[in-house]
Design a protein around this motif. Sequence first.
Motif, PDB file in Angstrom:
ATOM      1  N   GLU A 138     -15.478 -75.732 -37.918  1.00  0.00           N
ATOM      2  CA  GLU A 138     -13.972 -75.950 -37.929  1.00  0.00           C
ATOM      3  C   GLU A 138     -13.372 -75.326 -39.464  1.00  0.00           C
ATOM      4  O   GLU A 138     -13.236 -74.039 -39.336  1.00  0.00           O
ATOM      5  CB  GLU A 138     -13.725 -77.445 -37.981  1.00  0.00           C
ATOM      6  N   ASP A 139     -13.311 -76.207 -40.386  1.00  0.00           N
ATOM      7  CA  ASP A 139     -12.760 -75.746 -41.556  1.00  0.00           C
ATOM      8  C   ASP A 139     -13.756 -74.581 -42.237  1.00  0.00           C
ATOM      9  O   ASP A 139     -13.328 -73.873 -42.978  1.00  0.00           O
ATOM     10  CB  ASP A 139     -12.593 -76.824 -42.417  1.00  0.00           C
ATOM     11  N   GLY A 140     -14.925 -74.680 -41.876  1.00  0.00           N
ATOM     12  CA  GLY A 140     -15.962 -73.776 -42.582  1.00  0.00           C
ATOM     13  C   GLY A 140     -16.266 -72.413 -41.893  1.00  0.00           C
ATOM     14  O   GLY A 140     -16.970 -71.466 -42.102  1.00  0.00           O
ATOM     15  N   TRP A 141     -15.085 -72.063 -40.973  1.00  0.00           N
ATOM     16  CA  TRP A 141     -15.446 -70.625 -40.317  1.00  0.00           C
ATOM     17  C   TRP A 141     -15.169 -69.766 -41.483  1.00  0.00           C
ATOM     18  O   TRP A 141     -14.886 -69.759 -42.483  1.00  0.00           O
ATOM     19  CB  TRP A 141     -14.059 -70.366 -39.249  1.00  0.00           C
ATOM     20  N   ILE A 142     -15.667 -68.181 -41.342  1.00  0.00           N
ATOM     21  CA  ILE A 142     -15.786 -67.261 -42.237  1.00  0.00           C
ATOM     22  C   ILE A 142     -14.786 -66.171 -42.084  1.00  0.00           C
ATOM     23  O   ILE A 142     -14.409 -65.877 -43.006  1.00  0.00           O
ATOM     24  CB  ILE A 142     -17.274 -66.680 -42.242  1.00  0.00           C
ATOM     25  N   ILE A 143     -14.751 -65.627 -40.919  1.00  0.00           N
ATOM     26  CA  ILE A 143     -14.006 -64.377 -40.397  1.00  0.00           C
ATOM     27  C   ILE A 143     -13.281 -64.715 -38.959  1.00  0.00           C
ATOM     28  O   ILE A 143     -13.763 -65.356 -38.156  1.00  0.00           O
ATOM     29  CB  ILE A 143     -14.576 -63.118 -40.699  1.00  0.00           C
ATOM     30  N   LYS A 144     -12.283 -63.791 -39.113  1.00  0.00           N
ATOM     31  CA  LYS A 144     -11.570 -63.738 -37.637  1.00  0.00           C
ATOM     32  C   LYS A 144     -11.668 -61.978 -37.283  1.00  0.00           C
ATOM     33  O   LYS A 144     -11.101 -61.515 -38.175  1.00  0.00           O
ATOM     34  CB  LYS A 144     -10.240 -64.261 -37.430  1.00  0.00           C
ATOM     35  N   VAL A 145     -12.295 -61.831 -36.152  1.00  0.00           N
ATOM     36  CA  VAL A 145     -12.126 -60.391 -35.580  1.00  0.00           C
ATOM     37  C   VAL A 145     -11.477 -60.153 -34.403  1.00  0.00           C
ATOM     38  O   VAL A 145     -11.676 -61.056 -33.573  1.00  0.00           O
ATOM     39  CB  VAL A 145     -13.884 -60.183 -35.468  1.00  0.00           C
ATOM     40  N   LYS A 146     -10.882 -58.859 -34.462  1.00  0.00           N
ATOM     41  CA  LYS A 146     -10.269 -58.311 -33.372  1.00  0.00           C
ATOM     42  C   LYS A 146     -11.359 -57.485 -32.484  1.00  0.00           C
ATOM     43  O   LYS A 146     -12.004 -56.577 -32.966  1.00  0.00           O
ATOM     44  CB  LYS A 146      -9.236 -57.560 -33.500  1.00  0.00           C
ATOM     45  N   VAL A 147     -11.969 -58.343 -31.587  1.00  0.00           N
ATOM     46  CA  VAL A 147     -13.180 -57.725 -31.027  1.00  0.00           C
ATOM     47  C   VAL A 147     -12.982 -56.333 -30.156  1.00  0.00           C
ATOM     48  O   VAL A 147     -11.877 -56.169 -29.490  1.00  0.00           O
ATOM     49  CB  VAL A 147     -13.618 -58.543 -29.832  1.00  0.00           C
ATOM     50  N   SER A 148     -13.829 -55.430 -30.284  1.00  0.00           N
ATOM     51  CA  SER A 148     -13.699 -53.947 -29.972  1.00  0.00           C
ATOM     52  C   SER A 148     -14.407 -53.779 -28.376  1.00  0.00           C
ATOM     53  O   SER A 148     -14.159 -52.770 -27.916  1.00  0.00           O
ATOM     54  CB  SER A 148     -14.343 -53.088 -30.997  1.00  0.00           C
ATOM     55  N   ASP A 149     -15.431 -54.563 -28.181  1.00  0.00           N
ATOM     56  CA  ASP A 149     -16.186 -54.515 -27.018  1.00  0.00           C
ATOM     57  C   ASP A 149     -16.333 -55.688 -26.373  1.00  0.00           C
ATOM     58  O   ASP A 149     -17.323 -56.568 -26.513  1.00  0.00           O
ATOM     59  CB  ASP A 149     -17.394 -53.715 -27.242  1.00  0.00           C
ATOM     60  N   PRO A 150     -15.570 -56.416 -25.728  1.00  0.00           N
ATOM     61  CA  PRO A 150     -15.657 -57.545 -24.803  1.00  0.00           C
ATOM     62  C   PRO A 150     -17.207 -57.756 -24.071  1.00  0.00           C
ATOM     63  O   PRO A 150     -17.493 -58.985 -24.227  1.00  0.00           O
ATOM     64  CB  PRO A 150     -14.669 -57.572 -23.810  1.00  0.00           C
ATOM     65  N   ALA A 151     -17.469 -56.730 -23.626  1.00  0.00           N
ATOM     66  CA  ALA A 151     -18.852 -56.928 -22.951  1.00  0.00           C
ATOM     67  C   ALA A 151     -20.096 -57.401 -23.734  1.00  0.00           C
ATOM     68  O   ALA A 151     -21.023 -57.757 -23.320  1.00  0.00           O
ATOM     69  CB  ALA A 151     -19.346 -55.492 -22.265  1.00  0.00           C
ATOM     70  N   GLU A 152     -19.942 -57.339 -25.178  1.00  0.00           N
ATOM     71  CA  GLU A 152     -20.818 -57.474 -26.202  1.00  0.00           C
ATOM     72  C   GLU A 152     -21.234 -59.155 -25.979  1.00  0.00           C
ATOM     73  O   GLU A 152     -22.262 -59.688 -26.310  1.00  0.00           O
ATOM     74  CB  GLU A 152     -20.637 -57.393 -27.436  1.00  0.00           C
ATOM     75  N   GLU A 153     -19.996 -59.897 -25.623  1.00  0.00           N
ATOM     76  CA  GLU A 153     -20.224 -61.463 -25.490  1.00  0.00           C
ATOM     77  C   GLU A 153     -21.565 -61.636 -24.663  1.00  0.00           C
ATOM     78  O   GLU A 153     -22.099 -62.685 -24.825  1.00  0.00           O
ATOM     79  CB  GLU A 153     -19.012 -61.975 -24.722  1.00  0.00           C
ATOM     80  N   GLY A 154     -21.904 -60.781 -23.418  1.00  0.00           N
ATOM     81  CA  GLY A 154     -22.964 -60.971 -22.478  1.00  0.00           C
ATOM     82  C   GLY A 154     -24.152 -60.899 -23.423  1.00  0.00           C
ATOM     83  O   GLY A 154     -25.241 -61.515 -22.971  1.00  0.00           O
ATOM     84  N   ASN A 155     -24.375 -60.519 -24.690  1.00  0.00           N
ATOM     85  CA  ASN A 155     -25.539 -60.359 -25.342  1.00  0.00           C
ATOM     86  C   ASN A 155     -25.731 -61.515 -26.197  1.00  0.00           C
ATOM     87  O   ASN A 155     -26.730 -62.012 -26.930  1.00  0.00           O
ATOM     88  CB  ASN A 155     -25.616 -59.385 -26.514  1.00  0.00           C
ATOM     89  N   LEU A 156     -24.719 -62.596 -26.498  1.00  0.00           N
ATOM     90  CA  LEU A 156     -24.871 -63.839 -27.030  1.00  0.00           C
ATOM     91  C   LEU A 156     -25.635 -65.021 -26.222  1.00  0.00           C
ATOM     92  O   LEU A 156     -25.560 -64.976 -25.043  1.00  0.00           O
ATOM     93  CB  LEU A 156     -23.628 -64.131 -27.765  1.00  0.00           C
ATOM     94  N   LEU A 157     -25.872 -65.949 -27.127  1.00  0.00           N
ATOM     95  CA  LEU A 157     -26.456 -67.059 -26.311  1.00  0.00           C
ATOM     96  C   LEU A 157     -25.510 -68.128 -26.164  1.00  0.00           C
ATOM     97  O   LEU A 157     -24.794 -68.359 -26.835  1.00  0.00           O
ATOM     98  CB  LEU A 157     -27.700 -67.670 -27.322  1.00  0.00           C
TER      99      LEU A 157
END
Length: 125
Positions: free
Chosen positions: A96-115
Amino acid sequence: MEFPSDLKYHKEHTWAKIEGEVAIIGITDYAQDQLGEVLFVDLPEVGDTITQGEPFGSIESAKVSSDLYAPVSGEIIEVNEALDDEPELVNNSPYEDGWIIKVKVSDPAEEGNLLSSSDYEKSLE
């Protein structure tokens, strides 16, 4: 330890909460626990680009300094400046409060590489 199911996880202990084209990124409960008391977070600059799987900054504790690995690629649109004065937010509230950065995602398909949360939890065993 907590691993919220609405987040996606990188094997290097970062998480992403992907909402449309924006990802909020931080470190996992496991990572903050392993680090111990966080003393400093080296934040990147707004406008910098990050690449999935590559370091985008570092985090220091009394025990160790570790690289922060990007769970997704994109352009940094916001950094959590509260961490400059209160790096312990990463320990107290990693999702919650300890997030580090916010990013505009350039390749939505990369989400498939995450767990998923359950797969990330299994990877820690």
